[in-house]
Design an enzyme around this catalytic site. Sequence first.
Site, PDB file in Angstrom:
ATOM      1  N   GLY A 169       0.838  -1.189   0.000  1.00  0.00           N
ATOM      2  CA  GLY A 169       0.000   0.000   0.000  1.00  0.00           C
ATOM      3  C   GLY A 169       0.872   1.238   0.000  1.00  0.00           C
ATOM      4  N   GLN A 206       3.119   9.831   1.447  1.00  0.00           N
ATOM      5  CA  GLN A 206       4.396   9.110   1.424  1.00  0.00           C
ATOM      6  C   GLN A 206       5.260   9.464   0.217  1.00  0.00           C
ATOM      7  OE1 GLN A 206       2.445   5.048   2.277  1.00  0.00           O
ATOM      8  NE2 GLN A 206       4.460   4.908   3.232  1.00  0.00           N
ATOM      9  N   CYS A 263       6.240  -0.251   7.298  1.00  0.00           N
ATOM     10  CA  CYS A 263       5.819   0.897   6.493  1.00  0.00           C
ATOM     11  C   CYS A 263       7.009   1.368   5.681  1.00  0.00           C
ATOM     12  CB  CYS A 263       5.333   2.006   7.413  1.00  0.00           C
ATOM     13  SG  CYS A 263       4.807   3.485   6.550  1.00  0.00           S
ATOM     14  N   LEU A 264       6.779   1.681   4.419  1.00  0.00           N
ATOM     15  CA  LEU A 264       7.875   2.149   3.557  1.00  0.00           C
ATOM     16  C   LEU A 264       8.475   3.453   4.086  1.00  0.00           C
ATOM     17  CD1 LEU A 264       6.255   1.410   0.071  1.00  0.00           C
ATOM     18  CD2 LEU A 264       8.068   0.092   1.203  1.00  0.00           C
ATOM     19  N   HIS A 322      -4.175   0.994   7.750  1.00  0.00           N
ATOM     20  CA  HIS A 322      -2.819   1.549   7.811  1.00  0.00           C
ATOM     21  C   HIS A 322      -2.683   2.737   6.844  1.00  0.00           C
ATOM     22  CE1 HIS A 322       1.741   1.037   8.012  1.00  0.00           C
ATOM     23  NE2 HIS A 322       1.569   1.834   6.973  1.00  0.00           N
ATOM     24  N   GLU A 323      -3.173   2.560   5.619  1.00  0.00           N
ATOM     25  CA  GLU A 323      -3.021   3.623   4.612  1.00  0.00           C
ATOM     26  C   GLU A 323      -3.894   4.836   4.942  1.00  0.00           C
ATOM     27  OE1 GLU A 323      -0.532   3.463   2.743  1.00  0.00           O
ATOM     28  OE2 GLU A 323      -0.169   1.350   3.161  1.00  0.00           O
ATOM     29  N   HIS A 364      -2.347   7.229   7.286  1.00  0.00           N
ATOM     30  CA  HIS A 364      -1.386   8.159   6.682  1.00  0.00           C
ATOM     31  C   HIS A 364      -2.058   9.477   6.292  1.00  0.00           C
ATOM     32  CE1 HIS A 364       2.381   6.023   6.468  1.00  0.00           C
ATOM     33  NE2 HIS A 364       1.854   4.974   5.874  1.00  0.00           N
TER      34      HIS A 364
END
Length: 170
Positions: free
Chosen positions: A46, A51, A89-90, A131-132, A135
Amino acid sequence: MTILPIYICTDKVLRQKAADCAKPYSQYKALAENMIQTMYKAPGVGLAAPQIGVSLKLVVYDAGNGPVVLINPEILSSSEQTAAYEEGCLSVPDITAEIIRPASVKFKAFDLDGYKYEKEVTGMEARVVQHELDHLSGILFIDRLQPKDKPAIEKLLKKAGMKVAVQKTR
Ligand code: NI
């Protein structure tokens, strides 16, 4: 196709509330396509627009059934039942932790053609969506650590020069 740079959690954009996408949503087609390619390349499951440094309510994910684009998504309801899952997470490189979240959620979103829809998701998809969407509110999974994991993860974050988790609630 462009692979976009991924911002990490020391960047302010990851802590901001994202703005609504403006109509027509088709204007975000190229951005969404680049985000999908960036997500696959990373690789990740995701990616939210903050991000890649764009403070807009736009999310892409692939929970195993192909790429999905969410415009202006919003969670409508969450199950009382919770589930634990190891998240990463990236934007928080090399750190993972078991996070407890509702096991399923119902959300609404628009697609790139401007159609509004609602979907109830569970399992991996519910995990990725929550999670997304976090953000888009400037929340990272490290804000949702279980108390037992906090000291060790905060130590790792400090060592990596990343900001220590700020406790936030939705
Ligand atoms: Ni993330």
